[in-house]
Write a protein that holds these residues in place. Structure first.
Motif, PDB file in Angstrom:
ATOM      1  N   LEU A 232     116.242  28.486  80.620  1.00 48.18           N
ATOM      2  CA  LEU A 232     116.761  28.000  81.899  1.00 48.18           C
ATOM      3  C   LEU A 232     115.778  27.029  82.522  1.00 48.18           C
ATOM      4  CD1 LEU A 232     119.235  28.565  83.876  1.00 48.18           C
ATOM      5  CD2 LEU A 232     117.586  29.943  85.178  1.00 48.18           C
ATOM      6  N   TYR A 233     114.497  27.387  82.550  1.00 52.83           N
ATOM      7  CA  TYR A 233     113.471  26.497  83.091  1.00 52.83           C
ATOM      8  C   TYR A 233     113.422  25.196  82.306  1.00 52.83           C
ATOM      9  CZ  TYR A 233     111.046  29.721  86.333  1.00 52.83           C
ATOM     10  OH  TYR A 233     110.698  30.538  87.389  1.00 52.83           O
ATOM     11  N   GLN A 234     113.561  25.299  80.997  1.00 55.21           N
ATOM     12  CA  GLN A 234     113.442  24.137  80.124  1.00 55.21           C
ATOM     13  C   GLN A 234     114.664  23.232  80.201  1.00 55.21           C
ATOM     14  OE1 GLN A 234     113.709  24.989  75.954  1.00 55.21           O
ATOM     15  NE2 GLN A 234     112.108  23.527  75.403  1.00 55.21           N
ATOM     16  N   GLY A 235     115.789  23.779  80.661  1.00 54.99           N
ATOM     17  CA  GLY A 235     117.018  23.002  80.738  1.00 54.99           C
ATOM     18  C   GLY A 235     117.927  23.160  79.546  1.00 54.99           C
ATOM     19  N   ASP A 236     117.681  24.153  78.691  1.00 58.50           N
ATOM     20  CA  ASP A 236     118.571  24.470  77.576  1.00 58.50           C
ATOM     21  C   ASP A 236     119.605  25.478  78.088  1.00 58.50           C
ATOM     22  OD1 ASP A 236     119.896  25.255  75.300  1.00 58.50           O
ATOM     23  OD2 ASP A 236     118.125  26.021  74.259  1.00 58.50           O
ATOM     24  N   TYR A 237     120.626  24.970  78.743  1.00 55.42           N
ATOM     25  CA  TYR A 237     121.569  25.842  79.440  1.00 55.42           C
ATOM     26  C   TYR A 237     122.475  26.612  78.480  1.00 55.42           C
ATOM     27  CZ  TYR A 237     119.855  23.136  83.360  1.00 55.42           C
ATOM     28  OH  TYR A 237     119.038  22.543  84.280  1.00 55.42           O
ATOM     29  N   ALA A 238     122.869  26.010  77.386  1.00 56.95           N
ATOM     30  CA  ALA A 238     123.681  26.741  76.411  1.00 56.95           C
ATOM     31  C   ALA A 238     122.887  27.907  75.835  1.00 56.95           C
ATOM     32  CB  ALA A 238     124.146  25.800  75.303  1.00 56.95           C
ATOM     33  N   GLY A 239     121.620  27.659  75.520  1.00 54.34           N
ATOM     34  CA  GLY A 239     120.784  28.727  74.991  1.00 54.34           C
ATOM     35  C   GLY A 239     120.517  29.821  76.009  1.00 54.34           C
ATOM     36  N   ALA A 240     120.254  29.425  77.250  1.00 47.27           N
ATOM     37  CA  ALA A 240     120.016  30.413  78.303  1.00 47.27           C
ATOM     38  C   ALA A 240     121.248  31.277  78.512  1.00 47.27           C
ATOM     39  CB  ALA A 240     119.627  29.716  79.599  1.00 47.27           C
ATOM     40  N   ARG A 414     111.566  24.604  90.324  1.00 44.92           N
ATOM     41  CA  ARG A 414     112.364  24.185  89.162  1.00 44.92           C
ATOM     42  C   ARG A 414     113.701  23.565  89.579  1.00 44.92           C
ATOM     43  NH1 ARG A 414     116.455  27.451  87.675  1.00 44.92           N
ATOM     44  NH2 ARG A 414     116.631  29.441  88.768  1.00 44.92           N
ATOM     45  N   LEU A 415     114.200  23.900  90.780  1.00 42.67           N
ATOM     46  CA  LEU A 415     115.443  23.315  91.267  1.00 42.67           C
ATOM     47  C   LEU A 415     115.204  22.090  92.152  1.00 42.67           C
ATOM     48  CD1 LEU A 415     117.422  26.606  91.962  1.00 42.67           C
ATOM     49  CD2 LEU A 415     117.947  24.877  90.224  1.00 42.67           C
ATOM     50  N   GLY A 416     113.958  21.638  92.206  1.00 38.02           N
ATOM     51  CA  GLY A 416     113.644  20.407  92.920  1.00 38.02           C
ATOM     52  C   GLY A 416     113.708  20.517  94.422  1.00 38.02           C
ATOM     53  N   GLN A 417     113.486  21.709  94.987  1.00 31.10           N
ATOM     54  CA  GLN A 417     113.627  21.917  96.425  1.00 31.10           C
ATOM     55  C   GLN A 417     112.317  22.246  97.129  1.00 31.10           C
ATOM     56  OE1 GLN A 417     116.525  25.128  96.318  1.00 31.10           O
ATOM     57  NE2 GLN A 417     118.231  23.708  96.535  1.00 31.10           N
ATOM     58  N   ALA A 418     111.234  22.362  96.390  1.00 33.08           N
ATOM     59  CA  ALA A 418     109.990  22.849  96.987  1.00 33.08           C
ATOM     60  C   ALA A 418     109.471  21.931  98.075  1.00 33.08           C
ATOM     61  CB  ALA A 418     108.928  23.036  95.900  1.00 33.08           C
ATOM     62  N   GLN A 419     109.529  20.639  97.843  1.00 35.59           N
ATOM     63  CA  GLN A 419     108.986  19.710  98.835  1.00 35.59           C
ATOM     64  C   GLN A 419     109.818  19.725 100.120  1.00 35.59           C
ATOM     65  OE1 GLN A 419     108.888  17.182  95.162  1.00 35.59           O
ATOM     66  NE2 GLN A 419     107.830  15.817  96.588  1.00 35.59           N
ATOM     67  N   GLU A 420     111.126  19.762  99.980  1.00 35.70           N
ATOM     68  CA  GLU A 420     111.984  19.747 101.156  1.00 35.70           C
ATOM     69  C   GLU A 420     111.925  21.060 101.923  1.00 35.70           C
ATOM     70  OE1 GLU A 420     116.751  19.422 102.303  1.00 35.70           O
ATOM     71  OE2 GLU A 420     116.089  19.087 100.245  1.00 35.70           O
ATOM     72  N   VAL A 421     112.035  22.175 101.213  1.00 37.77           N
ATOM     73  CA  VAL A 421     112.103  23.482 101.875  1.00 37.77           C
ATOM     74  C   VAL A 421     110.745  23.917 102.403  1.00 37.77           C
ATOM     75  CG1 VAL A 421     112.589  25.945 101.526  1.00 37.77           C
ATOM     76  CG2 VAL A 421     114.110  24.205 100.525  1.00 37.77           C
ATOM     77  N   PHE A 427     102.358  17.171  94.333  1.00 37.05           N
ATOM     78  CA  PHE A 427     101.431  17.683  93.324  1.00 37.05           C
ATOM     79  C   PHE A 427     101.181  19.179  93.460  1.00 37.05           C
ATOM     80  CE2 PHE A 427      98.437  16.734  96.769  1.00 37.05           C
ATOM     81  CZ  PHE A 427      97.501  17.760  96.675  1.00 37.05           C
ATOM     82  N   ARG A 428     101.508  19.753  94.620  1.00 35.25           N
ATOM     83  CA  ARG A 428     101.283  21.178  94.832  1.00 35.25           C
ATOM     84  C   ARG A 428     102.407  22.050  94.267  1.00 35.25           C
ATOM     85  NH1 ARG A 428      96.698  22.047  97.460  1.00 35.25           N
ATOM     86  NH2 ARG A 428      95.872  20.410  98.843  1.00 35.25           N
ATOM     87  N   ARG A 429     103.292  21.462  93.507  1.00 37.89           N
ATOM     88  CA  ARG A 429     104.285  22.270  92.794  1.00 37.89           C
ATOM     89  C   ARG A 429     103.636  23.103  91.688  1.00 37.89           C
ATOM     90  NH1 ARG A 429     108.564  17.845  91.100  1.00 37.89           N
ATOM     91  NH2 ARG A 429     106.619  16.621  90.976  1.00 37.89           N
ATOM     92  N   VAL A 430     102.434  22.722  91.301  1.00 41.97           N
ATOM     93  CA  VAL A 430     101.624  23.546  90.404  1.00 41.97           C
ATOM     94  C   VAL A 430     100.264  23.725  91.044  1.00 41.97           C
ATOM     95  CG1 VAL A 430     102.821  22.812  88.320  1.00 41.97           C
ATOM     96  CG2 VAL A 430     100.803  21.545  89.082  1.00 41.97           C
ATOM     97  N   LEU A 431      99.536  24.722  90.594  1.00 37.12           N
ATOM     98  CA  LEU A 431      98.205  24.987  91.137  1.00 37.12           C
ATOM     99  C   LEU A 431      97.155  24.253  90.307  1.00 37.12           C
ATOM    100  CD1 LEU A 431      98.335  28.774  92.098  1.00 37.12           C
ATOM    101  CD2 LEU A 431      99.158  26.768  93.351  1.00 37.12           C
TER     102      LEU A 431
END
Length: 453
Positions: A232-240, A414-421, A427-431
């Motif tokens: 799911l994180y990787q974007g392989d939705y069929a596999g997930a 992973r859903l691209g919402q960290a900066q907005e929310v 760059f702080r999406r990772v430590l």
């Protein structure tokens, strides 16, 4: 890659101790002969002892004993810090520096678990013991290594960008003689290479695994659940979707009728796939930090987010002043205090999201969200007019169900919402990679946005 040698003295000692005297482990292995660091794996009993040593290291307060779970609700919008430790306050302030105490401890802790798995994977096949189920042993070791690498990648690697060069150093062979002065100075692999190694480990674990269901071990269904999460994180939705669907339809798991029972049962609940277990000899700090010392308190934003009638809002209690500000998911220092790494509701969420993303249809995954909502006392969701509406509903369910279990920050990233929310810089999406690690390595590169001092 290298580890800070001052910090590693304690870790090396712990590693040697569990090789020599694993009989005191919380998982109560059968009595076995003492082991030396030179010849750690000689028979089935010694292999079991080393595997249990890996689970013992998972109990560390820096890992599933508390902080890996709680710190990422703290940096998100589920928890607030009312203690006085700088390390946690830096998470609460959403500005974790390269000198943060937690990152400096968790990096070597998890790599020691990886080294333990490496030892089993490379040595166990050479052992001649009719009591050794080599497929089961290797399956578990591969699954443990896959979990360790994925947990590191979510924190220190740009897991949200498969084209990124900022993955992890991949240590795949045991350190000679368990001498941490001989750690190879590895550079960072790319995110795609890191995902590839994680999935290779999980493919191996699943292909030779035999369906065990002990919720205290990285069993077949735990490995399958992890692979669903990774894909799911990787974007392989069929596999997930396929992996989550197998856990849901073929696994022996069912939702508890009452969501409160998930956190009060002494034994693992019917929906528990993998938990890091604790007992009276080895207590976690989850109860201590959330209730006893009242440090990781509930963010008002989380409390106010619940829909009317959502039974999950009852999993919070009042402090001595009568204000509701404590999570009651870890209500007992001995019982009901395990770290819940994989629960069935998450697999419903994964199957739902994977179906929606795979088909680009916001309504194909609604039924799985409704399964969990029904247990929470809520009405079924209606039709979504857009993908944005679906994502909002998904995030509500994941937050309401999985708060204080270590998911919220990673979900937002992973859903691209960290900066907005959260209002954080990109760059702080990772430590950052810990400063101590950079100082003893010639090849380790810092994440973008962070300095080296």
């Amino acid at each position: 890659m290298d580890f800070n040698l001052n910090n590693m003295k304690k870790e090396v000692l712990l590693f040697i101790v569990f090789l020599v005297m694993v009989s005191c482990d919380i998982l109560e292995p059968e009595p076995q002969q003492q082991l030396s660091s030179e010849g750690a794996l000689v028979d089935a009993a010694s292999v079991e002892g080393v595997i249990l040593g890996a689970y013992s290291l998972m109990q560390d307060p820096e890992y599933y004993g508390a902080e890996y779970i709680l710190n990422f609700d703290l940096i998100a919008d589920n928890a607030v810090m009312e203690g006085f430790f700088d390390s946690q306050l830096e998470f609460d302030n959403q500005a974790v520096p390269i000198t943060n105490l937690w990152i400096g401890e968790v990096w070597p802790d998890i790599y020691i678990i990886i080294n333990t798995a490496n030892l089993i994977i490379t040595t166990a096949p050479e052992i001649d013991d009719p009591n050794l189920d080599i497929d089961a042993v290797l399956s578990e070791a591969y699954a443990i290594r896959g979990l360790a690498y994925f947990d590191l990648l979510r924190v220190f690697g740009e897991h949200y960008d498969t084209s990124s060069e900022f993955g992890l150093p991949l240590l795949l062979e045991p350190i000679p003689n368990n001498d941490f002065n001989e750690i190879p100075d590895l550079g960072r692999s790319s995110v795609a290479e890191t995902y590839g190694q994680i999935l290779s480990d999980l493919d191996n674990a699943i292909s030779i695994g035999a369906g065990g269901t002990d919720s205290g071990r990285m069993n077949y269904y735990a490995a399958l659940s992890l692979r669903a999460r990774v894909k799911l994180y990787q974007g392989d939705y069929a596999g997930a979707f396929a992996d989550a669907n197998e856990v849901i339809t073929e696994g022996p798991y069912s939702l508890e009728a009452n969501v409160l029972d998930v956190y009060t049962t002494t034994d693992a609940s019917s929906e528990s796939i993998f938990e890091v277990e604790f007992n009276s000899q080895d207590e976690s700090d989850l109860f201590t930090f959330t209730l006893f010392r009242n440090e990781y308190n509930v963010d008002l934003d989380l409390l106010e987010s619940f829909e009317e009638g959502d039974l999950r809002a009852n999993l919070f209690v009042s402090n001595s002043a009568g204000t509701i500000n404590e999570s009651n998911k870890y209500p007992d220092p001995v019982n009901s205090n395990n770290a819940k790494v994989f629960r069935l509701p998450e697999l419903y969420f994964i199957r739902s999201e994977a179906a929606v993303m795979r088909d680009n249809d916001p309504n194909v995954g609604t039924g799985d969200l409704n399964v969990v909502r029904t247990r929470a006392g809520l009405p079924d969701l209606g039709t979504f007019a857009s993908m944005d509406e679906y994502i909002e509903a998904l995030q509500y369910e994941r937050r309401a169900e999985l708060n204080f279990e270590g998911h919220r920050f990673f979900d937002l990233v992973r859903l691209g919402q960290a900066q907005e929310v959260l209002g954080i810089e990109s760059f702080r999406r990772v430590l950052p990679i810990p400063r101590d690690e950079l100082q003893v390595s010639d090849n380790l590169v810092q994440n973008p946005g962070y300095g080296s001092e």
